[in-house]
Design a protein around this motif. Structure first.
Motif, PDB file in Angstrom:
ATOM      1  N   LEU A 232     -14.030   6.778   4.371  1.00  0.00           N
ATOM      2  CA  LEU A 232     -15.051   6.701   3.325  1.00  0.00           C
ATOM      3  C   LEU A 232     -14.437   6.938   1.945  1.00  0.00           C
ATOM      4  CD1 LEU A 232     -17.983   8.592   5.096  1.00  0.00           C
ATOM      5  CD2 LEU A 232     -17.816   6.137   4.637  1.00  0.00           C
ATOM      6  N   PHE A 233     -13.523   7.919   1.849  1.00  0.00           N
ATOM      7  CA  PHE A 233     -12.861   8.182   0.569  1.00  0.00           C
ATOM      8  C   PHE A 233     -11.960   7.009   0.172  1.00  0.00           C
ATOM      9  CE2 PHE A 233     -13.845  12.664   1.542  1.00  0.00           C
ATOM     10  CZ  PHE A 233     -14.357  13.051   0.318  1.00  0.00           C
ATOM     11  N   ARG A 234     -11.178   6.528   1.134  1.00  0.00           N
ATOM     12  CA  ARG A 234     -10.251   5.435   0.828  1.00  0.00           C
ATOM     13  C   ARG A 234     -11.012   4.145   0.484  1.00  0.00           C
ATOM     14  NH1 ARG A 234      -4.599   3.870   0.189  1.00  0.00           N
ATOM     15  NH2 ARG A 234      -4.771   1.601   0.268  1.00  0.00           N
ATOM     16  N   ASP A 235     -12.102   3.886   1.172  1.00  0.00           N
ATOM     17  CA  ASP A 235     -12.882   2.688   0.887  1.00  0.00           C
ATOM     18  C   ASP A 235     -13.479   2.739  -0.516  1.00  0.00           C
ATOM     19  OD1 ASP A 235     -14.269   0.174   1.931  1.00  0.00           O
ATOM     20  OD2 ASP A 235     -15.994   1.400   1.345  1.00  0.00           O
ATOM     21  N   ARG A 236     -13.972   3.909  -0.900  1.00  0.00           N
ATOM     22  CA  ARG A 236     -14.510   4.048  -2.263  1.00  0.00           C
ATOM     23  C   ARG A 236     -13.412   3.821  -3.304  1.00  0.00           C
ATOM     24  NH1 ARG A 236     -19.063   6.300  -4.168  1.00  0.00           N
ATOM     25  NH2 ARG A 236     -19.573   7.152  -2.117  1.00  0.00           N
ATOM     26  N   TYR A 237     -12.212   4.333  -3.000  1.00  0.00           N
ATOM     27  CA  TYR A 237     -11.083   4.149  -3.915  1.00  0.00           C
ATOM     28  C   TYR A 237     -10.725   2.673  -4.047  1.00  0.00           C
ATOM     29  CZ  TYR A 237      -6.253   4.335  -5.580  1.00  0.00           C
ATOM     30  OH  TYR A 237      -5.089   4.133  -6.280  1.00  0.00           O
ATOM     31  N   THR A 239     -12.627   0.133  -3.466  1.00  0.00           N
ATOM     32  CA  THR A 239     -13.721  -0.564  -4.146  1.00  0.00           C
ATOM     33  C   THR A 239     -13.605  -0.401  -5.659  1.00  0.00           C
ATOM     34  OG1 THR A 239     -15.185  -0.249  -2.243  1.00  0.00           O
ATOM     35  CG2 THR A 239     -16.227  -0.738  -4.353  1.00  0.00           C
ATOM     36  N   LYS A 240     -13.256   0.799  -6.082  1.00  0.00           N
ATOM     37  CA  LYS A 240     -13.114   1.036  -7.517  1.00  0.00           C
ATOM     38  C   LYS A 240     -11.989   0.206  -8.104  1.00  0.00           C
ATOM     39  CE  LYS A 240     -13.147   4.806 -10.890  1.00  0.00           C
ATOM     40  NZ  LYS A 240     -13.196   6.269 -11.069  1.00  0.00           N
ATOM     41  N   ARG A 329     -19.226   1.205   5.812  1.00  0.00           N
ATOM     42  CA  ARG A 329     -19.734   2.522   5.452  1.00  0.00           C
ATOM     43  C   ARG A 329     -20.986   2.890   6.242  1.00  0.00           C
ATOM     44  NH1 ARG A 329     -17.149   4.443   0.994  1.00  0.00           N
ATOM     45  NH2 ARG A 329     -18.786   6.006   0.695  1.00  0.00           N
TER      46      ARG A 329
END
Length: 362
Positions: A232-237, A239-240, A329
């Motif tokens: 979840l953290f890596r995916d958000r990163y 995506t940014k 997610r």
């Protein structure tokens, strides 16, 4: 006091000593894992933070040009491989991070020290669990204290087995050792129970079968949960980055040393899917044991109900993960809910709810 009783008490004291010794070694492993991340953050990953955030870049088809200062006060343009964090349409794999050491030689040294200390701590803790079993002359999981000891031992064993199989799971070392220390600290302070014999209902070979599979499933579910959180953290990163954002240097240094989001997602799905049939067997074995011990296979006991709820939650996750509209997610959130059900089934039900499974106290 006869000789047998004195021997059992001596073994129980030895078990306690070994558990405390393993905690000391796990603490050293924790510091070594921290050193691996800290020294790694000063290596290749930190030096290319600007390239990863997009500051001052001119990207072509295969390289990123980064302007850096030279020793004589001038500037130079260096070409580095372009960082790819998301797979293109139709691709299945994306490049993974360089690992906790970040490609740094000193960081890698601390990483190898951390693994060596983890192996040593695992062997000591395993000896403590074995000695506990010898002191009570039964399976060493008759109460929550013994369950915690065995659970953490199996979790570390799963991690070391994956490493031995050359799987890229070095990123699991720091969160694993941290939670194992918390688990053992809780066991020896709040959950400690002196060596004792079990109630008659537990004197069955099903204790070895049912509870051992439950412990193993919990350990694997835990590994899957850690991978899901990091996904979840890596995916958000990622995506940014894809949206043109500029994560901070700290986030960049940490996230770029993890596997790519797709790799973490795939890993979590595979371990959860692999152990789910065994969890199904655990529930069936518990029902058979209940039939032998209490004369009924299912009685809506709180432990039985939450075991089934956990099964349903993981079944929903696996179905959602295999369905096109619920990947990523959304499915990961279901996986964490399912693991939360498993945790409540163990801690919440055992501590706060009375039922037929409350015979062992804590």
């Amino acid at each position: 006091m006869n000789l047998a009783t004195a021997t059992n008490e001596s073994l129980a004291h030895t078990s306690n000593y070994l558990i405390y010794s393993s905690m000391a070694v796990y603490l050293l492993a924790f510091f070594a894992n921290m050193a691996e991340w800290l020294f790694g953050s000063r290596s290749k990953v930190a030096r290319t933070a600007a390239a990863l955030t997009g500051a001052g870049q001119e990207a072509d088809a295969g390289t990123v040009k980064v302007e850096v200062a030279t020793k004589n006060g001038g500037t130079a343009v260096l070409e580095r491989p372009k960082v790819v964090t998301r797979s293109v349409t139709g691709a299945r794999d994306v490049p993974d991070g360089p690992g906790a050491s970040g490609g740094d030689e000193q960081g890698d040294l601390y990483g190898r020290i951390a693994i060596s200390l983890t192996v040593l701590a695992f062997l000591i803790e395993f000896s403590g669990v074995l000695t506990r079993a010898l002191s009570v002359q039964r399976a060493p999981w008759g109460n929550m204290y013994e369950f915690n000891l065995t659970f953490s031992t199996v979790a570390v064993g799963v991690y070391l087995t994956l490493l031995a199989l050359k799987k890229n799971v070095g990123w699991l070392g720091l969160p694993l050792v941290t939670t194992v220390l918390l688990d053992l600290g809780l066991a020896v302070t709040v959950l400690y129970t002196a060596s004792d014999q079990l109630v008659p209902a537990l004197h069955s070979y099903w204790l070895w079968i049912h509870v051992s599979t439950a412990i193993f499933c919990g350990a694997v579910f835990y590994v899957g949960a850690v991978a899901t959180i990091l996904y979840l953290f890596r995916d958000r990163y990622e995506t940014k980055l894809a949206e043109g954002g500029q994560p901070g240097n700290f986030a960049t240094s940490v996230m770029e040393r993890l596997p790519a989001a797709s790799s973490l997602d795939k890993f979590a799905y595979r371990v959860n899917a692999a152990v789910f049939p065994l969890w199904t067997f655990t529930i069936i074995a518990g029902a058979i044991w209940a039939g032998d011990a209490w004369g009924r296979y299912w009685g809506w006991d709180p432990k039985e109900v939450w075991s089934f709820i956990t099964w349903v939650a993981y079944a929903c996750y696996l179905h959602a993960r295999a369905t096109a509209g619920w990947k990523g997610r959304k499915a990961a959130t279901l996986a964490l809910i399912a693991f939360g059900c498993w945790l409540f089934n163990y801690y919440g039900v055992n501590i706060f709810v009375n039922g037929k499974h409350s015979y062992a106290g804590v």
